[in-house]
Each structure stands twice: as C-alpha cells, then as structure tokens.
Design a protein around this motif. Structure first.
Motif, PDB file in Angstrom:
ATOM      1  N   ILE A 123     -27.003  -3.089 -24.469  1.00 55.99           N
ATOM      2  CA  ILE A 123     -28.031  -3.574 -25.436  1.00 55.99           C
ATOM      3  C   ILE A 123     -29.213  -3.712 -24.766  1.00 55.99           C
ATOM      4  O   ILE A 123     -29.256  -4.107 -23.600  1.00 55.99           O
ATOM      5  CB  ILE A 123     -27.373  -4.872 -25.849  1.00 55.99           C
ATOM      6  CG1 ILE A 123     -28.202  -5.558 -27.033  1.00 55.99           C
ATOM      7  CG2 ILE A 123     -27.237  -5.956 -24.920  1.00 55.99           C
ATOM      8  CD1 ILE A 123     -27.790  -6.646 -27.835  1.00 55.99           C
ATOM      9  N   TYR A 124     -30.082  -3.359 -25.391  1.00 48.85           N
ATOM     10  CA  TYR A 124     -31.757  -3.563 -24.858  1.00 48.85           C
ATOM     11  C   TYR A 124     -32.616  -3.977 -25.984  1.00 48.85           C
ATOM     12  O   TYR A 124     -32.328  -4.029 -27.229  1.00 48.85           O
ATOM     13  CB  TYR A 124     -32.043  -2.041 -24.361  1.00 48.85           C
ATOM     14  CG  TYR A 124     -32.512  -1.119 -25.218  1.00 48.85           C
ATOM     15  CD1 TYR A 124     -33.872  -0.902 -25.623  1.00 48.85           C
ATOM     16  CD2 TYR A 124     -31.641  -0.257 -26.098  1.00 48.85           C
ATOM     17  CE1 TYR A 124     -33.991  -0.194 -26.697  1.00 48.85           C
ATOM     18  CE2 TYR A 124     -31.907   0.526 -27.034  1.00 48.85           C
ATOM     19  CZ  TYR A 124     -33.166   0.704 -27.266  1.00 48.85           C
ATOM     20  OH  TYR A 124     -33.715   1.560 -28.003  1.00 48.85           O
ATOM     21  N   ALA A 137     -36.677 -15.741 -23.142  1.00 44.89           N
ATOM     22  CA  ALA A 137     -35.424 -15.868 -23.913  1.00 44.89           C
ATOM     23  C   ALA A 137     -34.524 -14.993 -23.519  1.00 44.89           C
ATOM     24  O   ALA A 137     -33.382 -15.107 -23.319  1.00 44.89           O
ATOM     25  CB  ALA A 137     -35.778 -15.460 -25.330  1.00 44.89           C
ATOM     26  N   LEU A 138     -35.099 -13.563 -23.265  1.00 46.39           N
ATOM     27  CA  LEU A 138     -34.320 -12.544 -22.914  1.00 46.39           C
ATOM     28  C   LEU A 138     -33.601 -12.885 -21.479  1.00 46.39           C
ATOM     29  O   LEU A 138     -32.491 -12.593 -21.323  1.00 46.39           O
ATOM     30  CB  LEU A 138     -34.845 -11.340 -22.909  1.00 46.39           C
ATOM     31  CG  LEU A 138     -34.962 -10.693 -24.375  1.00 46.39           C
ATOM     32  CD1 LEU A 138     -36.167  -9.602 -24.273  1.00 46.39           C
ATOM     33  CD2 LEU A 138     -33.884 -10.199 -24.886  1.00 46.39           C
ATOM     34  N   GLU A 139     -34.623 -13.139 -20.385  1.00 46.51           N
ATOM     35  CA  GLU A 139     -33.939 -13.485 -19.133  1.00 46.51           C
ATOM     36  C   GLU A 139     -32.689 -14.745 -18.977  1.00 46.51           C
ATOM     37  O   GLU A 139     -31.939 -14.743 -18.394  1.00 46.51           O
ATOM     38  CB  GLU A 139     -35.307 -13.902 -18.467  1.00 46.51           C
ATOM     39  CG  GLU A 139     -36.067 -12.734 -17.927  1.00 46.51           C
ATOM     40  CD  GLU A 139     -37.305 -12.862 -17.214  1.00 46.51           C
ATOM     41  OE1 GLU A 139     -37.526 -14.192 -16.925  1.00 46.51           O
ATOM     42  OE2 GLU A 139     -38.255 -12.089 -17.193  1.00 46.51           O
ATOM     43  N   ALA A 145     -35.101  -7.217 -16.533  1.00 43.73           N
ATOM     44  CA  ALA A 145     -36.001  -6.421 -16.770  1.00 43.73           C
ATOM     45  C   ALA A 145     -36.037  -4.830 -15.878  1.00 43.73           C
ATOM     46  O   ALA A 145     -35.934  -5.197 -14.798  1.00 43.73           O
ATOM     47  CB  ALA A 145     -37.421  -7.220 -16.497  1.00 43.73           C
ATOM     48  N   VAL A 146     -36.165  -3.974 -16.531  1.00 47.77           N
ATOM     49  CA  VAL A 146     -35.832  -2.558 -15.841  1.00 47.77           C
ATOM     50  C   VAL A 146     -37.084  -1.852 -15.913  1.00 47.77           C
ATOM     51  O   VAL A 146     -37.168  -0.569 -15.325  1.00 47.77           O
ATOM     52  CB  VAL A 146     -34.849  -1.949 -16.555  1.00 47.77           C
ATOM     53  CG1 VAL A 146     -33.353  -2.761 -16.127  1.00 47.77           C
ATOM     54  CG2 VAL A 146     -35.022  -1.482 -17.806  1.00 47.77           C
ATOM     55  N   TYR A 170     -36.125  -4.543 -21.505  1.00 42.08           N
ATOM     56  CA  TYR A 170     -35.027  -5.516 -20.957  1.00 42.08           C
ATOM     57  C   TYR A 170     -33.479  -4.947 -21.467  1.00 42.08           C
ATOM     58  O   TYR A 170     -33.533  -4.296 -22.515  1.00 42.08           O
ATOM     59  CB  TYR A 170     -35.052  -6.829 -21.526  1.00 42.08           C
ATOM     60  CG  TYR A 170     -35.841  -7.787 -20.851  1.00 42.08           C
ATOM     61  CD1 TYR A 170     -35.561  -8.388 -19.810  1.00 42.08           C
ATOM     62  CD2 TYR A 170     -37.260  -7.808 -21.299  1.00 42.08           C
ATOM     63  CE1 TYR A 170     -36.584  -9.294 -19.187  1.00 42.08           C
ATOM     64  CE2 TYR A 170     -38.171  -8.755 -20.795  1.00 42.08           C
ATOM     65  CZ  TYR A 170     -37.828  -9.316 -19.494  1.00 42.08           C
ATOM     66  OH  TYR A 170     -38.869 -10.303 -19.080  1.00 42.08           O
ATOM     67  N   VAL A 171     -32.565  -4.807 -20.415  1.00 38.01           N
ATOM     68  CA  VAL A 171     -31.420  -4.405 -20.844  1.00 38.01           C
ATOM     69  C   VAL A 171     -30.277  -5.311 -20.339  1.00 38.01           C
ATOM     70  O   VAL A 171     -30.340  -6.196 -19.513  1.00 38.01           O
ATOM     71  CB  VAL A 171     -31.222  -2.770 -20.138  1.00 38.01           C
ATOM     72  CG1 VAL A 171     -31.903  -1.905 -20.671  1.00 38.01           C
ATOM     73  CG2 VAL A 171     -31.136  -3.024 -18.514  1.00 38.01           C
ATOM     74  N   LYS A 172     -28.976  -5.081 -21.097  1.00 35.68           N
ATOM     75  CA  LYS A 172     -27.789  -5.788 -20.441  1.00 35.68           C
ATOM     76  C   LYS A 172     -26.457  -4.842 -20.661  1.00 35.68           C
ATOM     77  O   LYS A 172     -26.487  -4.417 -21.722  1.00 35.68           O
ATOM     78  CB  LYS A 172     -27.656  -7.097 -21.175  1.00 35.68           C
ATOM     79  CG  LYS A 172     -26.423  -7.893 -20.633  1.00 35.68           C
ATOM     80  CD  LYS A 172     -26.561  -9.369 -21.131  1.00 35.68           C
ATOM     81  CE  LYS A 172     -25.532 -10.112 -20.346  1.00 35.68           C
ATOM     82  NZ  LYS A 172     -25.546 -11.642 -20.844  1.00 35.68           N
ATOM     83  N   GLN A 173     -25.852  -4.740 -19.561  1.00 37.11           N
ATOM     84  CA  GLN A 173     -24.844  -3.899 -19.720  1.00 37.11           C
ATOM     85  C   GLN A 173     -23.620  -4.540 -20.442  1.00 37.11           C
ATOM     86  O   GLN A 173     -23.271  -5.730 -20.283  1.00 37.11           O
ATOM     87  CB  GLN A 173     -24.351  -3.715 -18.392  1.00 37.11           C
ATOM     88  CG  GLN A 173     -22.798  -2.752 -18.240  1.00 37.11           C
ATOM     89  CD  GLN A 173     -22.623  -2.610 -16.930  1.00 37.11           C
ATOM     90  OE1 GLN A 173     -23.343  -2.193 -15.914  1.00 37.11           O
ATOM     91  NE2 GLN A 173     -20.939  -2.845 -16.617  1.00 37.11           N
ATOM     92  N   LEU A 174     -23.022  -4.016 -21.568  1.00 37.65           N
ATOM     93  CA  LEU A 174     -21.827  -4.241 -22.159  1.00 37.65           C
ATOM     94  C   LEU A 174     -20.587  -3.765 -21.889  1.00 37.65           C
ATOM     95  O   LEU A 174     -19.468  -4.367 -21.718  1.00 37.65           O
ATOM     96  CB  LEU A 174     -22.076  -4.177 -23.738  1.00 37.65           C
ATOM     97  CG  LEU A 174     -23.395  -5.070 -24.283  1.00 37.65           C
ATOM     98  CD1 LEU A 174     -23.485  -4.538 -25.784  1.00 37.65           C
ATOM     99  CD2 LEU A 174     -23.449  -6.239 -24.048  1.00 37.65           C
TER     100      LEU A 174
END
Length: 210
Positions: A123-124, A137-139, A145-146, A170-174
C-alpha cells in the motif's frame, strides 16, 4: 474492518446523494486539489463513474467518510491497482476542527486492512511537502518514506498561480517478506546503492517501519 474512532465519530460509505457535499467538503478543506492529479475528486462525473457505479465491487475507487453528529468531517479514498495487486491512497482530508482526533491515522489503518483483505502486496500514498499533517499521519500509521518526487503534482499556491510541488512517497509492505525479490547490490549504480542503503538501513528486506 473499520478501525475504531474516538467517541462521537463513525465510519460510513459516501452515498450517491452526498456527492455535492463531498465536492463542497474538498473545496473547503483541500482546495488545492482543484488542479493536478486530485482534480478529478472535484468532478461529479468522476464519482458517478469511478465510485458510485451500479456495483461498487467493480469500481476502482472506494470513498469512505467519517461522520460526527451526522456531519461529514473527513473523507478518505483509495484506488485498487489490478495486475500488481497494489492499493494506493488517493485524496483524503479532515475538517480543521477535527484534525487533533487522529482521523487521518485511523484512515491509514483502514487502508492497510483493506489491502491485506484483498491480497495486496503493498500500500502506498503520496504526501504533500506544503504541510506536515499527512506526513505525520502516515508515519504514525507505520508507513516509510522511500523517496521524494519533485514536480509530481500541481497545486494552486494562490489564485491563478500553479506550481509543481514536491511530494513524499510513502509505502508499507502488506505481503510477507518472502513475496519480495530483494535486489542485489551488483544491480545498483553507486547513486542507487547509496539511496537504497539510506532508505532501508534499518531492515533492507522490509519496507515497513514497524
């Protein structure tokens, strides 16, 4: 799936008869999206075609609202990208009187839950550099942050003045780490090697900051 909200707030879907309310909400609390990539969210036809189609299971955009005393005080939207199975945070805004209630963080958590439910690998989202609110909020929601995209979007900084702005990726591995092909150092140029090391120094096999 909905993330709990503070007392007095509740999640709901954006209804068809609230499209005009959504347009007015963004005009009031996120007017800079009247140009650039977010401008479609100021277009009634966009909602009818991409959000409110006869079968919402087939529409690419999901729009949720947060209500407080029956009033819309926040809107969050996401887009499902088929093929790579990725979910992307699109336009979102919180009415200023409610910005200390962590509604934006709750929205990020909902997006993550939806992504996991649909089997998305990642998700990004993009956060403007004009204010720190979405970055924070994202952090807080565990995103990392990439990178920074210079000129990724347009904003109207003042009436009649359009400028290209810098936005943070911004990304997060799912998906689990085993689903990702970790790049080999030999495939990097020196510049990319330095960047990769700086971004993923904490855990090069995982995008998540958690």
């Amino acid at each position: 799936m909905f993330t709990p909200l503070p007392v007095g707030y509740s999640w709901d879907f954006l209804n068809h008869d609230e499209i005009d309310a959504a347009l007015a909400f963004f005009k009031a609390w996120f007017p800079s999206i009247s140009v650039g990539m977010g401008s479609s969210f100021m277009d009634r036809t966009f909602y009818e075609d991409k959000v409110m189609a006869a079968d919402r299971h087939t529409t690419p955009i999901l729009a949720l609202v947060v209500r407080h005393n029956d009033e819309i005080v926040a809107i969050a939207t996401w887009e499902k990208i088929d093929g790579p199975d990725v979910i992307s945070g699109r336009v979102g805004a919180v009415a200023k009187p409610h910005r200390q209630s962590n509604l934006a963080v709750a929205a990020q958590e909902v997006g993550e839950k939806m992504g996991r439910h649909m089997g998305a690998g990642l998700i990004y989202g993009m956060a403007t550099t004009r204010t720190p609110y979405m970055q924070q909020a994202l952090e807080r929601a565990g995103y990392k942050a990439v990178g920074i995209m210079p000129g990724f979007d347009l904003e109207e900084t003042e009436p009649g003045t359009l400028l290209r702005i810098y936005e943070v990726i911004y990304v997060k591995q799912l998906a689990s780490a085993s689903a990702f092909l970790v790049p080999l150092h030999q495939n990097f140029t020196p510049a990319v090697a330095r960047l990769y090391t700086q971004i993923f120094a904490d855990n090069p096999k995982n995008f998540s900051s958690q």
